[in-house]
Structures are given as C-alpha cells and as structure tokens.
Design an enzyme around this catalytic site. Structure first.
Site, PDB file in Angstrom:
ATOM      1  N   LYS A   9      64.822 -10.742  -3.864  1.00  0.00           N
ATOM      2  CA  LYS A   9      63.897 -11.686  -4.040  1.00  0.00           C
ATOM      3  C   LYS A   9      62.687 -11.343  -3.842  1.00  0.00           C
ATOM      4  O   LYS A   9      62.159 -10.248  -3.216  1.00  0.00           O
ATOM      5  CB  LYS A   9      64.274 -12.928  -3.258  1.00  0.00           C
ATOM      6  CG  LYS A   9      64.223 -12.440  -1.625  1.00  0.00           C
ATOM      7  CD  LYS A   9      62.828 -12.389  -1.023  1.00  0.00           C
ATOM      8  CE  LYS A   9      62.961 -11.785   0.493  1.00  0.00           C
ATOM      9  NZ  LYS A   9      61.473 -11.601   1.075  1.00  0.00           N
ATOM     10  N   ASP A 132      66.015 -15.723   5.828  1.00  0.00           N
ATOM     11  CA  ASP A 132      66.248 -15.721   4.454  1.00  0.00           C
ATOM     12  C   ASP A 132      67.715 -16.156   3.739  1.00  0.00           C
ATOM     13  O   ASP A 132      67.800 -16.205   2.596  1.00  0.00           O
ATOM     14  CB  ASP A 132      65.861 -14.379   4.016  1.00  0.00           C
ATOM     15  CG  ASP A 132      64.498 -13.885   3.870  1.00  0.00           C
ATOM     16  OD1 ASP A 132      63.469 -15.044   4.179  1.00  0.00           O
ATOM     17  OD2 ASP A 132      63.863 -12.805   3.819  1.00  0.00           O
TER      18      ASP A 132
END
Length: 284
Positions: A9, A132
């Site tokens: 990401k 996350d």
C-alpha cells in the site's frame, strides 16, 4: 491448499491530528492498495509451521506469528497450519508488507478453519495487531481514521501506475516510533488535506498535488540520505514524489503507463531497487 495475496500500500494522505490521552495518535489517511503482493499459501496441519522464501524474513519477529496466535485464541481453535509466504514486498519499506501479511493470515485462517467471521470482526481482531491491519482486510482505496481501526471504503480509483524507489538504507527497527517522537507542532494538521483529496477521488479526478505525508519532513531530517534518492528520482523523470508511509520508499503515481515505464527503466539503469506496479481494487 488455499492461496491469498497480500498487497502493498501507499498512503495518498497521512495526517496526524493530535496525540490522544491513551498515547496513540489520531490519524486521518487515504490509503491505496498496489499490485505488488506477497503470496501466502495455507494447508492443514496438526501443528503451526511458518516458512518463507526470504532469508531476511523471520517469522518470530513478524506480525504473521502474532496473527496466527491471536486468531487461534479468538476463535478457540488449536488446529495447526502449514503457512508458506512468498515475499515480494521489501522489508521495513513503508509499504505495509508485514501488516498486509497479518491481514491475509486472519482471512486465510478464517476460511481454512471454517470460523465464518464477517469482515468487521476480522478488522476488530486486526486492530489488536497493528494500525494498518484493518485496512488490509478490506484493501482497495479507503479512508483510515482513529489509530487505524476505522476504515471506510472509497470509490475505486481508475487504474494508475506507481513507480516505487526503495533506498538502500538500513532503517532502525523503531523507525515509525522515532518519526512519531520527532513530530513538531507544525506536523499536526486538521484533516482538511485528506478531505480535499477525498473530494477529488469522489469526483473521479485524483489530484496528485494534494498527496501529503506528515512524516515526510521528519523522515528527511532523521535520514538525510533520502534527499539524494529524491533528487535521483527527479532526474529519472518523476515530478510528484511522496514518502510511502514511514518510509524509506519513495513513490510517484502516473496515469500514463509509458511515462511510468520510462521512469522505472531510468531508475533500474542507475542500479536502484525499483518497482513498476498499478493501483489495485479490493481483494475478495
């Protein structure tokens, strides 16, 4: 055998709003999955066995082992698993590889062990592992708030191309904590940057000039060699460069694949560790 992908990401925005009374920081961040993925293969076993094709990756130091242990506790299973991980996401790079693999472990064990937990429950468990992890349960394009536990899916971006430059730097194990410790008063923002970026995404026209990372100034001060890599990225043809998460990876996003390929090849010719990948929608 069950096989799942664990995508990398980048944070299109990463705002730190304030330090909370519980010691965590209140965040507001728009996150985007990328097509650079680790691959996790699950098969039944009487015991837990975790292995990887990367000699530098250690299971006992990763969130993967913690994810297996935590999920076993939460679902009341003592069943084992044979888990093999093909590592493609660089370690300690700011691309979220460890958190993504942990999320894939929760999803994989949920299927392998037949626990049947819904997505929201996996995200709750993931929040116990790291900020996350809840995002990676969902993936795609999303707004992350709180300390990471609140994730709101956003419209999937029209495919864009990302060029990643991974600097050859030895980063400390407490890299992220060091960045938080060194945040200055002007590092904190109100969340309006993410709101403006969100508006551009919802209108279907992502404005790269709105990309922001609260860690960027601090990272360049703590790790001054990043300046050299940024200049070399610019010389390769990039024009809008951002820090990925807590770094040290630098990235640029482009709509035109040919331009992205030229930048990527220019970096490779200079001997840099670079990747050419695309944005990715939510994974099942």
């Amino acid at each position: 055998m069950l096989t799942l992908l664990a995508p990398a990401k980048v944070n299109l925005s990463l705002e730190v709003l304030y330090r909370r009374k519980d010691g965590y920081h209140e965040l507001r961040s728009i996150i985007q999955s990328l097509s650079l993925c680790d691959r996790l293969s699950f098969s039944p076993s009487k015991t837990v066995h975790i292995s990887s094709d990367s000699q530098d990756w250690q299971a006992d130091l990763s969130l993967v082992s913690k994810a297996v242990e935590l999920f076993s506790e939460r679902c009341g299973q003592n069943t084992g698993v044979n888990l093999k991980i093909a590592k493609r996401i660089p370690l300690v790079s700011g691309l979220g590889g460890d958190s993504s693999c942990a999320a894939a472990v929760l999803k994989g064990l949920n299927k392998l062990w037949g626990c049947g937990y819904p997505c929201w429950r996996l995200m709750e468990i993931g929040a116990e592992l790291g900020s996350d992890v809840p995002f990676f349960i969902m993936g795609g394009t999303a707004m992350m708030e709180g300390r990471g536990e609140t994730v709101t899916p956003l419209p999937t971006l029209t495919q864009m191309w990302a060029v990643l430059l991974v600097p050859a730097l030895d980063m400390p194990a407490d890299k992220t904590a060091a960045l938080y410790r060194n945040l200055r008063p002007d590092s904190f923002t109100s969340g309006e940057i993410s709101d403006k970026l969100l508006e551009s995404i919802c209108q279907g026209k992502l404005s790269l000039s709105l990309c922001f990372n609260a860690f960027e100034k601090v990272a360049f001060e703590l790790f001054p060699e990043l300046v050299k890599y940024r200049w070399q990225f610019l010389e390769a043809g990039a024009y809008q460069i951002s820090l990925a998460g807590a770094g040290p990876t630098l990235f640029t996003l482009l709509k035109d694949k040919n331009t992205a390929e030229k930048i990527y090849h220019n970096l490779c010719q200079k001997g840099h560790q670079a990747y050419l990948v695309s944005t990715l929608g939510p994974l099942d």
